[in-house]
Design an enzyme around this catalytic site. Structure first.
Site: not given
Ligand SMILES: Cc1cc2nc3c(=O)[nH]c(=O)nc-3n(C[C@H](O)[C@H](O)[C@H](O)COP(=O)(O)O)c2cc1C
Length: 401
Positions: A132, A190, A277, A301
């Protein structure tokens, strides 16, 4: 006393494994769920929650699993069988099996040294590893470990000079496959990250300190390896940031919403293979093709962005039939076992990736965890092919019910 018993158990397991030559993984943890449970006990809650959780109510996280579990493969038991070949060729590389390691941001905070450990293990087993942009090892270090085999996941920096510099660094380090992320126009909502006030490196407030003290293996490793850093971004960013500052920095640093123009700009500037992606609809898959992508990773994800969105496997079931002959279609999100890998490949993916599964492995078993998880998945996947009577990975779609 507890530690002595643990050492004795470890020793007898190693002796057992030497004699049981058909098993190359630690038999105490024969499923990813076992690894997850042990990892939960060895990683501080602020980091485990960051790894484990999804966005909002976690519905898409669960849908990724429940939709995968519905896929049934049909065995052909009565037939001649010459054994199976797991090798998978794609994007100019040959891999030992059709699964690899997804990119994970802040990876070294979840388990110290995670990107280096996973990249080295993936390289040893000849599997793809994706670093990443916001990982905790630099593309230079990871390319050295993997002799240029690793892929680099690219968040789009707003500043053109930084963008060019990062791309140039990736290319100069030997990386030839760039993975452009398109599913983070905003951060996922989140709850766990709000609850624990996530920061990089972790804040030394009482609550976090208590969690760290309760996780001695993680704490010792962190002391040994040093605090995790955004190794790729180091040259461009201020030193210590809390969650609010980090959010502001990332907001300004990255131009997160992908547009056709931005994708085209990257395509123009990157001479290697380019993969998009985060594709989860036919419309985005079509754009990926029009914009000259070599491949796509169908992904949500890991259920961390849009709780109301489609599961990744249901998106794959739509996208693969339409695009698998014109692009390399791959998939991640929700995969936890060899049977799951087989389900995704049977549904049209050429390659699958996993994020959490490998991190649970590291959390559970430290530096042994990467090899363990790979060998476990390898064994499970091979066994599925043998049960089905399938000789080549590319034949798997014929076994879909
Ligand atoms: C803790 C965590 C951090 C992640 N960070 C990134 C990231 O920096 N870049 C990226 O492209 N995807 C990131 N992802 C998504 C993964 O690459 C991958 O799509 C997802 O983990 C797959 O789902 P799985 O965990 O169910 O296998 C992250 C996922 C997790 C769990």
């Amino acid at each position: 006393m507890e530690q002595v018993i643990e050492v004795l158990i470890e020793f007898s397991i190693l002796v057992f494994m030497r004699h049981a030559s058909h098993i190359s993984f630690d038999p105490r943890y024969p499923t990813v769920e076992d690894l997850r449970e042990r990892a939960r006990k060895r990683i501080p809650a602020f980091a485990f929650d960051y790894l484990d959780g999804g966005c909002n109510a976690g519905e898409n996280l669960r849908r990724n699993r429940s939709d995968l579990e519905k896929i049934i493969l049909l065995p052909q038991y009565i037939k001649e069988y010459d054994g199976c070949d797991l090798q998978t060729e794609l994007l100019g590389q040959t891999f030992e099996a059709p699964f690899g390691v997804s990119p994970i941001g802040l990876q070294g905070m979840i388990w110290p040294g995670a990107p280096d450990l996973l990249a080295a293990a993936a390289y040893r087993h000849r599997l793809p590893f994706i670093l990443s942009t916001v990982g905790t090892a630099s593309i230079e270090d990871i390319s050295e470990i993997t002799e240029g085999e690793a892929w680099f996941q690219f968040y789009y920096p707003a500043d053109a000079k930084v963008r060019d510099d990062l791309l140039q660094r990736a290319w100069a380090s030997g990386c030839r496959t760039l993975v452009l992320l398109c599913d983070t126009p905003t951060f996922g909502f989140r709850p766990g990250e709000f609850r624990y006030g996530l920061s990089m490196p972790p804040r030394l407030v009482w609550r976090n300190l208590v969690q760290m003290l309760g996780r001695p293996a993680w704490t010792m490793e962190t002391l040994k390896k040093g605090p995790p850093r955004f190794a790729n971004l180091q040259p461009y960013m201020p030193k210590r940031l809390n969650l609010a500052q980090l959010g502001r920095f990332m907001d300004g640093f990255f131009d997160k919403r992908m547009t056709p123009d931005k994708v085209a700009r990257i395509r123009e500037g990157w001479k290697g293979k380019l993969v998009l992606k985060g594709v989860s609809t036919l419309a985005d898959a079509e754009l990926a093709l029009q914009l000259g992508m070599d491949g796509i990773i169908v992904s949500n994800h890991g259920g961390r962005q849009l709780d109301a969105g489609p599961s990744s496997i249901s998106a794959l079931q739509q996208i693969a039939p339409a695009y698998k002959d014109s692009m390399t279609v791959m998939m991640d999100s929700g995969i936890r076992s060899g049977p799951d890998v087989a389900r995704a490949i049977a549904s049209g993916a050429r390659m699958t990736f996993m994020g959490r599964a490998f991190m649970y492995g590291l959390g559970a078993l430290g530096s042994r965890g990467a090899d363990h998880t790979i060998e476990l998945l390898h064994t499970q996947f091979r066994q599925v092919l043998q049960q089905l009577g399938c000789e080549r990975v590319s034949d798997l779609p014929a076994y879909l019910s």
